[in-house]
Design a protein around this motif. Sequence first.
Motif, PDB file in Angstrom:
ATOM      1  N   MET A   1       2.702  -0.355 -14.533  1.00 45.90           N
ATOM      2  CA  MET A   1       2.206   0.951 -14.091  1.00 45.90           C
ATOM      3  C   MET A   1       3.244   1.643 -13.209  1.00 45.90           C
ATOM      4  SD  MET A   1      -1.773   0.077 -13.171  1.00 45.90           S
ATOM      5  CE  MET A   1      -2.254   1.779 -12.952  1.00 45.90           C
ATOM      6  N   ARG A   2       3.226   2.960 -13.252  1.00 47.16           N
ATOM      7  CA  ARG A   2       4.172   3.756 -12.480  1.00 47.16           C
ATOM      8  C   ARG A   2       3.444   4.443 -11.321  1.00 47.16           C
ATOM      9  NH1 ARG A   2       7.920   7.457 -15.894  1.00 47.16           N
ATOM     10  NH2 ARG A   2       9.413   6.788 -14.317  1.00 47.16           N
ATOM     11  N   PHE A   3       4.134   4.582 -10.188  1.00 52.93           N
ATOM     12  CA  PHE A   3       3.541   5.195  -9.008  1.00 52.93           C
ATOM     13  C   PHE A   3       4.429   6.329  -8.503  1.00 52.93           C
ATOM     14  CE2 PHE A   3       6.675   2.572  -6.952  1.00 52.93           C
ATOM     15  CZ  PHE A   3       7.014   3.281  -5.808  1.00 52.93           C
ATOM     16  N   PHE A   4       3.831   7.174  -7.681  1.00 49.67           N
ATOM     17  CA  PHE A   4       4.587   8.208  -6.985  1.00 49.67           C
ATOM     18  C   PHE A   4       3.908   8.481  -5.656  1.00 49.67           C
ATOM     19  CE2 PHE A   4       5.806  12.585  -5.892  1.00 49.67           C
ATOM     20  CZ  PHE A   4       7.194  12.480  -6.010  1.00 49.67           C
ATOM     21  N   VAL A   5       4.686   8.460  -4.573  1.00 52.72           N
ATOM     22  CA  VAL A   5       4.157   8.799  -3.253  1.00 52.72           C
ATOM     23  C   VAL A   5       4.519  10.252  -2.974  1.00 52.72           C
ATOM     24  CG1 VAL A   5       4.211   8.327  -0.778  1.00 52.72           C
ATOM     25  CG2 VAL A   5       4.339   6.426  -2.409  1.00 52.72           C
ATOM     26  N   SER A  26       7.478  -3.436  -4.044  1.00 52.32           N
ATOM     27  CA  SER A  26       7.473  -4.885  -3.800  1.00 52.32           C
ATOM     28  C   SER A  26       6.411  -5.595  -4.645  1.00 52.32           C
ATOM     29  CB  SER A  26       7.238  -5.173  -2.314  1.00 52.32           C
ATOM     30  OG  SER A  26       5.876  -4.930  -1.953  1.00 52.32           O
ATOM     31  N   LEU A  27       5.420  -4.819  -5.089  1.00 48.20           N
ATOM     32  CA  LEU A  27       4.350  -5.381  -5.920  1.00 48.20           C
ATOM     33  C   LEU A  27       4.623  -5.175  -7.407  1.00 48.20           C
ATOM     34  CD1 LEU A  27       1.271  -4.222  -3.804  1.00 48.20           C
ATOM     35  CD2 LEU A  27       2.319  -6.491  -3.879  1.00 48.20           C
ATOM     36  N   GLY A  28       5.810  -4.690  -7.726  1.00 47.25           N
ATOM     37  CA  GLY A  28       6.213  -4.581  -9.122  1.00 47.25           C
ATOM     38  C   GLY A  28       5.933  -3.254  -9.780  1.00 47.25           C
ATOM     39  N   TYR A  29       5.447  -2.277  -9.017  1.00 49.23           N
ATOM     40  CA  TYR A  29       5.186  -0.961  -9.606  1.00 49.23           C
ATOM     41  C   TYR A  29       6.491  -0.170  -9.690  1.00 49.23           C
ATOM     42  CZ  TYR A  29       0.326  -2.181  -8.985  1.00 49.23           C
ATOM     43  OH  TYR A  29      -0.883  -2.824  -9.068  1.00 49.23           O
ATOM     44  N   SER A  30       6.672   0.573 -10.755  1.00 49.62           N
ATOM     45  CA  SER A  30       7.894   1.355 -10.965  1.00 49.62           C
ATOM     46  C   SER A  30       7.699   2.764 -10.425  1.00 49.62           C
ATOM     47  CB  SER A  30       8.236   1.424 -12.457  1.00 49.62           C
ATOM     48  OG  SER A  30       8.456   0.128 -12.979  1.00 49.62           O
ATOM     49  N   GLU A  31       8.689   3.263  -9.710  1.00 52.32           N
ATOM     50  CA  GLU A  31       8.588   4.593  -9.123  1.00 52.32           C
ATOM     51  C   GLU A  31       8.845   5.661 -10.182  1.00 52.32           C
ATOM     52  OE1 GLU A  31       9.996   6.881  -5.074  1.00 52.32           O
ATOM     53  OE2 GLU A  31      11.405   5.504  -6.032  1.00 52.32           O
ATOM     54  N   ALA A  32       7.924   6.596 -10.291  1.00 59.72           N
ATOM     55  CA  ALA A  32       8.067   7.716 -11.218  1.00 59.72           C
ATOM     56  C   ALA A  32       8.839   8.843 -10.542  1.00 59.72           C
ATOM     57  CB  ALA A  32       6.700   8.209 -11.679  1.00 59.72           C
ATOM     58  N   ALA A  33       9.347   9.761 -11.343  1.00 67.09           N
ATOM     59  CA  ALA A  33      10.110  10.885 -10.800  1.00 67.09           C
ATOM     60  C   ALA A  33       9.210  11.950 -10.190  1.00 67.09           C
ATOM     61  CB  ALA A  33      10.968  11.504 -11.894  1.00 67.09           C
ATOM     62  N   SER A  34       7.935  11.965 -10.573  1.00 61.77           N
ATOM     63  CA  SER A  34       6.997  12.963 -10.054  1.00 61.77           C
ATOM     64  C   SER A  34       5.582  12.440 -10.198  1.00 61.77           C
ATOM     65  CB  SER A  34       7.139  14.277 -10.815  1.00 61.77           C
ATOM     66  OG  SER A  34       6.704  14.121 -12.152  1.00 61.77           O
ATOM     67  N   LYS A 103      -1.059  -2.846   1.586  1.00 63.04           N
ATOM     68  CA  LYS A 103      -0.655  -3.784   0.543  1.00 63.04           C
ATOM     69  C   LYS A 103      -1.864  -4.527  -0.030  1.00 63.04           C
ATOM     70  CE  LYS A 103       2.698  -7.467  -0.397  1.00 63.04           C
ATOM     71  NZ  LYS A 103       3.829  -8.249   0.177  1.00 63.04           N
ATOM     72  N   ASP A 104      -2.737  -5.017   0.846  1.00 66.08           N
ATOM     73  CA  ASP A 104      -3.918  -5.752   0.375  1.00 66.08           C
ATOM     74  C   ASP A 104      -4.854  -4.839  -0.418  1.00 66.08           C
ATOM     75  OD1 ASP A 104      -3.070  -8.121   1.480  1.00 66.08           O
ATOM     76  OD2 ASP A 104      -4.178  -7.838   3.356  1.00 66.08           O
ATOM     77  N   THR A 105      -4.954  -3.577   0.003  1.00 62.86           N
ATOM     78  CA  THR A 105      -5.811  -2.630  -0.720  1.00 62.86           C
ATOM     79  C   THR A 105      -5.289  -2.415  -2.143  1.00 62.86           C
ATOM     80  OG1 THR A 105      -6.410  -1.505   1.337  1.00 62.86           O
ATOM     81  CG2 THR A 105      -6.751  -0.292  -0.722  1.00 62.86           C
ATOM     82  N   ILE A 106      -3.990  -2.252  -2.277  1.00 61.04           N
ATOM     83  CA  ILE A 106      -3.389  -2.070  -3.607  1.00 61.04           C
ATOM     84  C   ILE A 106      -3.581  -3.325  -4.451  1.00 61.04           C
ATOM     85  CG2 ILE A 106      -1.246  -1.651  -4.869  1.00 61.04           C
ATOM     86  CD1 ILE A 106      -2.369   0.810  -3.431  1.00 61.04           C
ATOM     87  N   LEU A 107      -3.406  -4.487  -3.845  1.00 60.05           N
ATOM     88  CA  LEU A 107      -3.589  -5.748  -4.577  1.00 60.05           C
ATOM     89  C   LEU A 107      -5.027  -5.889  -5.065  1.00 60.05           C
ATOM     90  CD1 LEU A 107      -1.520  -8.286  -2.443  1.00 60.05           C
ATOM     91  CD2 LEU A 107      -1.100  -7.655  -4.830  1.00 60.05           C
ATOM     92  N   ARG A 109      -7.174  -3.579  -5.623  1.00 59.83           N
ATOM     93  CA  ARG A 109      -7.546  -2.508  -6.549  1.00 59.83           C
ATOM     94  C   ARG A 109      -6.816  -2.618  -7.895  1.00 59.83           C
ATOM     95  NH1 ARG A 109     -11.217   2.018  -5.866  1.00 59.83           N
ATOM     96  NH2 ARG A 109     -10.661   3.567  -7.426  1.00 59.83           N
ATOM     97  N   TYR A 110      -5.507  -2.902  -7.831  1.00 57.32           N
ATOM     98  CA  TYR A 110      -4.691  -2.833  -9.045  1.00 57.32           C
ATOM     99  C   TYR A 110      -3.950  -4.126  -9.378  1.00 57.32           C
ATOM    100  CZ  TYR A 110      -5.406   2.116  -7.956  1.00 57.32           C
ATOM    101  OH  TYR A 110      -5.966   3.327  -7.648  1.00 57.32           O
ATOM    102  N   GLY A 111      -3.845  -5.042  -8.414  1.00 58.04           N
ATOM    103  CA  GLY A 111      -3.141  -6.289  -8.656  1.00 58.04           C
ATOM    104  C   GLY A 111      -1.630  -6.141  -8.603  1.00 58.04           C
ATOM    105  N   VAL A 112      -0.935  -7.227  -8.941  1.00 53.31           N
ATOM    106  CA  VAL A 112       0.537  -7.223  -8.993  1.00 53.31           C
ATOM    107  C   VAL A 112       0.965  -6.725 -10.368  1.00 53.31           C
ATOM    108  CG1 VAL A 112       2.615  -8.641  -8.890  1.00 53.31           C
ATOM    109  CG2 VAL A 112       0.713  -9.107  -7.329  1.00 53.31           C
ATOM    110  N   ALA A 113       1.899  -5.780 -10.382  1.00 58.56           N
ATOM    111  CA  ALA A 113       2.330  -5.186 -11.657  1.00 58.56           C
ATOM    112  C   ALA A 113       3.461  -5.964 -12.307  1.00 58.56           C
ATOM    113  CB  ALA A 113       2.767  -3.742 -11.441  1.00 58.56           C
ATOM    114  N   GLY A 114       4.171  -6.788 -11.532  1.00 56.09           N
ATOM    115  CA  GLY A 114       5.299  -7.524 -12.080  1.00 56.09           C
ATOM    116  C   GLY A 114       6.273  -7.883 -10.974  1.00 56.09           C
TER     117      GLY A 114
END
Length: 409
Positions: A1-5, A26-34, A103-107, A109-114
């Motif tokens: 999964m891809r994320f963007f802050v 750090s949880l394996g999510y890939s940063e998107a450009a937007s 970090k725990d909230t993301i884990l 909700r979505y788990g480790v992505a890789g």
Amino acid sequence: MRFFVESYGCTMNFGEGRELSETMASLGYSEAASAEDADIVVLNTCTVIGTTEKRMIDRISELKKAGKEIVVTGCLAAAQPRRIEIRLPDAPIIPPRRYDSFKDTILDRYGVAGPPTEVRHTNDAILPIAQGCLGNCTYCITKIARGGLKSYPPERLKERFDAFVDSGVKEILVTAQDTACYGRDTGTSLPGLLRILLEKEGEYRLRIGMMNPNALRPIVDDLLDVMGDQRVYRFLHIPVQSGSDSVLERMNRRTTAAEFENLVSRIREKMPDISIATDVICGFPGETDGDHQSTIAMIRRLGLDTVNITRFSPRPGTKAADMEQVHGRISHDRSVELTEVKNETELGVNSRLIGSSFRALTTERGKDGTILRTDNYRPVVVRDDIPLGEFRDVEVTDARSTYLIGRLL
């Protein structure tokens, strides 16, 4: 999964947004450009004025309509969570004081992505050094959102600062809600912290964040001693908010106009070429035309390098929201007049620098060329295409109210 802050608001918020990006990576999510390219959007909100709050609510609706997974952080999440819950009843809402649970909230909700991924490299870095402040300004919703002062341990900040320098970052912004308050709750101080950070060798620039006059006053001499290090920008951002003592009292700023002017004089006496920025709130409740004229007179008298003007916006839960409001038309007219005075003053300050030469750092691309920052943080635009993060010698050839124009030497 891809994320963007997606961050809004102050430098502090953007710094925390970058830290949230690092946690996602750090949880394996890939940063998107937007945000449009992301599966998960971390909406790092601001609610400092009414128009910003409306923008945040509108953005939540846009992202929801686009089918994004949304995690809401920042000041709106702390000060007005109900406004978020109505629109996103199932979304994680994580205020700044609960970032240790992000970090725990993301884990959960979505788990480790890789395996861990990388976030985008930038030429600057932001180092938040504390949460909250010691003030209690009557207009400030940020105090409601961030609470009292909580300074971060120097060793933690030193480790992060050193990592920035080792990664090649050339400009590091040290910031907080009121940077001068750092350490008052732990028995240390901002100058003490800066000395620890500057033990790191390297060619870089450190910029000190916003600080209120009453918090700066007790440490000003020690701070200016530290700023004698050429790696620290000779720049301070000291909001005055009004040139009227009666307005300052209603704001609960814990300072007077004369005390602010004396502080500026003291700073300039010790460091004559320093650049000083300030903030002014226009149309604060009960502000008279005489109060307004006092602010104009102060701006002209001090000739500060930068004056940021904001029209007062009543914020829910603050004392100022219950005070007698200045009519919007009057506030608008005063804002226009203040802006004219500000532009005239800043152009005069900048024009005096024509013919001067500076060692400057390339920091960003502008529509008219490359922007460099001088040692006292003045922006100089040159037509040349220069790699970011390089130091160059420039001569100032012309001036505008908000920036200088120069050529490479």
